[in-house]
Write a protein that holds these residues in place. Sequence first.
Motif, PDB file in Angstrom:
ATOM      1  N   LEU A 156       0.850  -1.185   0.000  1.00 40.96           N
ATOM      2  CA  LEU A 156       0.000   0.000   0.000  1.00 40.96           C
ATOM      3  C   LEU A 156       0.884   1.234   0.000  1.00 40.96           C
ATOM      4  O   LEU A 156       1.735   1.394   0.884  1.00 40.96           O
ATOM      5  CB  LEU A 156      -0.896   0.009   1.235  1.00 40.96           C
ATOM      6  CG  LEU A 156      -1.827   1.208   1.396  1.00 40.96           C
ATOM      7  CD1 LEU A 156      -2.892   1.224   0.300  1.00 40.96           C
ATOM      8  CD2 LEU A 156      -2.480   1.201   2.774  1.00 40.96           C
ATOM      9  N   VAL A 164       0.801   5.113   0.380  1.00 41.03           N
ATOM     10  CA  VAL A 164      -0.027   6.223   0.855  1.00 41.03           C
ATOM     11  C   VAL A 164       0.632   7.537   0.465  1.00 41.03           C
ATOM     12  O   VAL A 164       1.802   7.777   0.785  1.00 41.03           O
ATOM     13  CB  VAL A 164      -0.197   6.154   2.383  1.00 41.03           C
ATOM     14  CG1 VAL A 164      -0.978   7.362   2.885  1.00 41.03           C
ATOM     15  CG2 VAL A 164      -0.889   4.856   2.788  1.00 41.03           C
ATOM     16  N   ARG A 222      -1.260  -1.049  -4.249  1.00 40.16           N
ATOM     17  CA  ARG A 222      -2.453  -0.209  -4.245  1.00 40.16           C
ATOM     18  C   ARG A 222      -2.071   1.195  -3.796  1.00 40.16           C
ATOM     19  O   ARG A 222      -1.299   1.363  -2.844  1.00 40.16           O
ATOM     20  CB  ARG A 222      -3.520  -0.791  -3.309  1.00 40.16           C
ATOM     21  CG  ARG A 222      -4.839  -0.029  -3.340  1.00 40.16           C
ATOM     22  CD  ARG A 222      -5.955  -0.858  -2.723  1.00 40.16           C
ATOM     23  NE  ARG A 222      -5.734  -1.102  -1.311  1.00 40.16           N
ATOM     24  CZ  ARG A 222      -6.221  -0.330  -0.332  1.00 40.16           C
ATOM     25  NH1 ARG A 222      -6.917   0.753  -0.621  1.00 40.16           N
ATOM     26  NH2 ARG A 222      -5.994  -0.639   0.927  1.00 40.16           N
ATOM     27  N   VAL A 250      -3.213   4.952  -2.377  1.00 36.21           N
ATOM     28  CA  VAL A 250      -4.244   5.655  -1.614  1.00 36.21           C
ATOM     29  C   VAL A 250      -3.768   7.082  -1.356  1.00 36.21           C
ATOM     30  O   VAL A 250      -2.593   7.300  -1.027  1.00 36.21           O
ATOM     31  CB  VAL A 250      -4.524   4.951  -0.268  1.00 36.21           C
ATOM     32  CG1 VAL A 250      -5.422   5.807   0.609  1.00 36.21           C
ATOM     33  CG2 VAL A 250      -5.159   3.593  -0.491  1.00 36.21           C
ATOM     34  N   ILE A 277      -4.471  10.418   1.010  1.00 33.23           N
ATOM     35  CA  ILE A 277      -5.123  10.917   2.220  1.00 33.23           C
ATOM     36  C   ILE A 277      -5.175  12.437   2.168  1.00 33.23           C
ATOM     37  O   ILE A 277      -4.184  13.100   1.825  1.00 33.23           O
ATOM     38  CB  ILE A 277      -4.412  10.402   3.482  1.00 33.23           C
ATOM     39  CG1 ILE A 277      -4.581   8.870   3.568  1.00 33.23           C
ATOM     40  CG2 ILE A 277      -4.964  11.072   4.737  1.00 33.23           C
ATOM     41  CD1 ILE A 277      -4.045   8.245   4.821  1.00 33.23           C
ATOM     42  N   ALA A 302      -7.536   9.384  10.154  1.00 28.98           N
ATOM     43  CA  ALA A 302      -7.682   8.990   8.751  1.00 28.98           C
ATOM     44  C   ALA A 302      -6.624   7.968   8.364  1.00 28.98           C
ATOM     45  O   ALA A 302      -6.914   6.975   7.673  1.00 28.98           O
ATOM     46  CB  ALA A 302      -7.598  10.216   7.851  1.00 28.98           C
ATOM     47  N   PHE A 303      -5.386   8.190   8.791  1.00 27.23           N
ATOM     48  CA  PHE A 303      -4.321   7.246   8.469  1.00 27.23           C
ATOM     49  C   PHE A 303      -4.567   5.893   9.120  1.00 27.23           C
ATOM     50  O   PHE A 303      -4.405   4.842   8.481  1.00 27.23           O
ATOM     51  CB  PHE A 303      -2.963   7.795   8.904  1.00 27.23           C
ATOM     52  CG  PHE A 303      -1.830   6.843   8.655  1.00 27.23           C
ATOM     53  CD1 PHE A 303      -1.298   6.694   7.382  1.00 27.23           C
ATOM     54  CD2 PHE A 303      -1.299   6.075   9.681  1.00 27.23           C
ATOM     55  CE1 PHE A 303      -0.258   5.796   7.140  1.00 27.23           C
ATOM     56  CE2 PHE A 303      -0.266   5.184   9.451  1.00 27.23           C
ATOM     57  CZ  PHE A 303       0.253   5.045   8.172  1.00 27.23           C
ATOM     58  N   GLN A 357      -7.330   4.494   9.998  1.00 26.02           N
ATOM     59  CA  GLN A 357      -8.410   3.773   9.325  1.00 26.02           C
ATOM     60  C   GLN A 357      -7.881   3.043   8.088  1.00 26.02           C
ATOM     61  O   GLN A 357      -8.199   1.874   7.851  1.00 26.02           O
ATOM     62  CB  GLN A 357      -9.525   4.734   8.928  1.00 26.02           C
ATOM     63  CG  GLN A 357     -10.689   4.058   8.230  1.00 26.02           C
ATOM     64  CD  GLN A 357     -11.792   5.043   7.858  1.00 26.02           C
ATOM     65  OE1 GLN A 357     -11.693   6.238   8.089  1.00 26.02           O
ATOM     66  NE2 GLN A 357     -12.872   4.533   7.288  1.00 26.02           N
ATOM     67  N   THR A 358      -7.040   3.739   7.315  1.00 23.35           N
ATOM     68  CA  THR A 358      -6.441   3.131   6.128  1.00 23.35           C
ATOM     69  C   THR A 358      -5.523   1.980   6.503  1.00 23.35           C
ATOM     70  O   THR A 358      -5.551   0.909   5.877  1.00 23.35           O
ATOM     71  CB  THR A 358      -5.661   4.198   5.344  1.00 23.35           C
ATOM     72  OG1 THR A 358      -6.558   5.231   4.928  1.00 23.35           O
ATOM     73  CG2 THR A 358      -4.979   3.609   4.121  1.00 23.35           C
ATOM     74  N   HIS A 396      -7.421  -1.161   7.811  1.00 25.42           N
ATOM     75  CA  HIS A 396      -8.038  -1.894   6.704  1.00 25.42           C
ATOM     76  C   HIS A 396      -6.999  -2.778   6.005  1.00 25.42           C
ATOM     77  O   HIS A 396      -7.279  -3.946   5.691  1.00 25.42           O
ATOM     78  CB  HIS A 396      -8.666  -0.913   5.723  1.00 25.42           C
ATOM     79  CG  HIS A 396      -9.366  -1.569   4.574  1.00 25.42           C
ATOM     80  ND1 HIS A 396     -10.506  -2.328   4.719  1.00 25.42           N
ATOM     81  CD2 HIS A 396      -9.072  -1.601   3.242  1.00 25.42           C
ATOM     82  CE1 HIS A 396     -10.887  -2.793   3.548  1.00 25.42           C
ATOM     83  NE2 HIS A 396     -10.036  -2.372   2.631  1.00 25.42           N
ATOM     84  N   PHE A 397      -5.807  -2.231   5.769  1.00 23.38           N
ATOM     85  CA  PHE A 397      -4.750  -3.007   5.121  1.00 23.38           C
ATOM     86  C   PHE A 397      -4.325  -4.177   6.004  1.00 23.38           C
ATOM     87  O   PHE A 397      -4.175  -5.316   5.510  1.00 23.38           O
ATOM     88  CB  PHE A 397      -3.558  -2.100   4.821  1.00 23.38           C
ATOM     89  CG  PHE A 397      -2.404  -2.807   4.163  1.00 23.38           C
ATOM     90  CD1 PHE A 397      -2.430  -3.089   2.808  1.00 23.38           C
ATOM     91  CD2 PHE A 397      -1.293  -3.196   4.898  1.00 23.38           C
ATOM     92  CE1 PHE A 397      -1.372  -3.751   2.194  1.00 23.38           C
ATOM     93  CE2 PHE A 397      -0.228  -3.849   4.302  1.00 23.38           C
ATOM     94  CZ  PHE A 397      -0.278  -4.128   2.939  1.00 23.38           C
TER      95      PHE A 397
END
Length: 270
Positions: free
Chosen positions: A210, A212, A236, A238, A240, A254-255, A257-258, A261-262
């Motif tokens: 991921l 970011v 992937r 993303v 933010i 916010a971070f 949450q990302t 999920h990962f």
Amino acid sequence: MMGRLQQQVKLTDGTTLAVTVTGAGLPIVFLNGFGGYRAIWTAQIQPLVALGGQTITFDYRGQGDSTGDCASNINDLADDLQQLLTNLHVQRPVLVGHSMGASLIWAFRHRYPDTAVRGWVSVDQSPKMVNDADWPYGFRGLTTTNQKDFLQIKSRLHETLHGLDGGVLRVLGDAEARHPFNPADAQGLLLSHLADDWRPTVLAEQSPALMVSARQSPYYPLGYAEWCQERNDHVRAVVIEDCGHDVMAEVPAAFNQTLRHFVQQVKQRT
């Protein structure tokens, strides 16, 4: 209450790394940026431990509470990371790297391809720092002709958008006050970071990854993560919102949450 253990991990050359291990479960190893401190990850510890993770943060050699001289190049840090994982008996971790810490992930993956990881997360870091005619996604304004002026170029930019989260700032401020970082002590490491091109390593990655990016990053334009995603199905991208370079410490909710999920996704991998 979270179980937190402060450890001193001794490397083969006698250097001692200051390490904090919190919780039990899926190991998640956090890697700092250039001149950074493990305290920068303060806001990530509780949410990841609550998810069933074991968080591992540490100061690089010659920085923070660790001993020895600063690393002379990124490969030295990759070797330290391998020793750290071995000494702590860490198996198949998730690696999370901010800024130069992302480059450390890529150096580690290149140098130790047989060390299994569940996946990795890079935070606001292009895989190639220097811009050229074919790569517009490096550090803003950095070219082969002005690499020696990097710190001066960086000093003109404001690292964060609205500042750091208050809780992170207090802990980080204490760490910086105890052990101020002098960039002159790590010139070799910085030059290594600037010169490396990790695009081939990212494109060869077979584990979940991921990347970011910060929408308002002062250092990197958007696009490098999407470039990698288009060329590797394991990557992937993303973005933010409402933050600068220090994503995890500026907008931790916010971070996190990302990141949660990962982590939940990679936990399902056998």
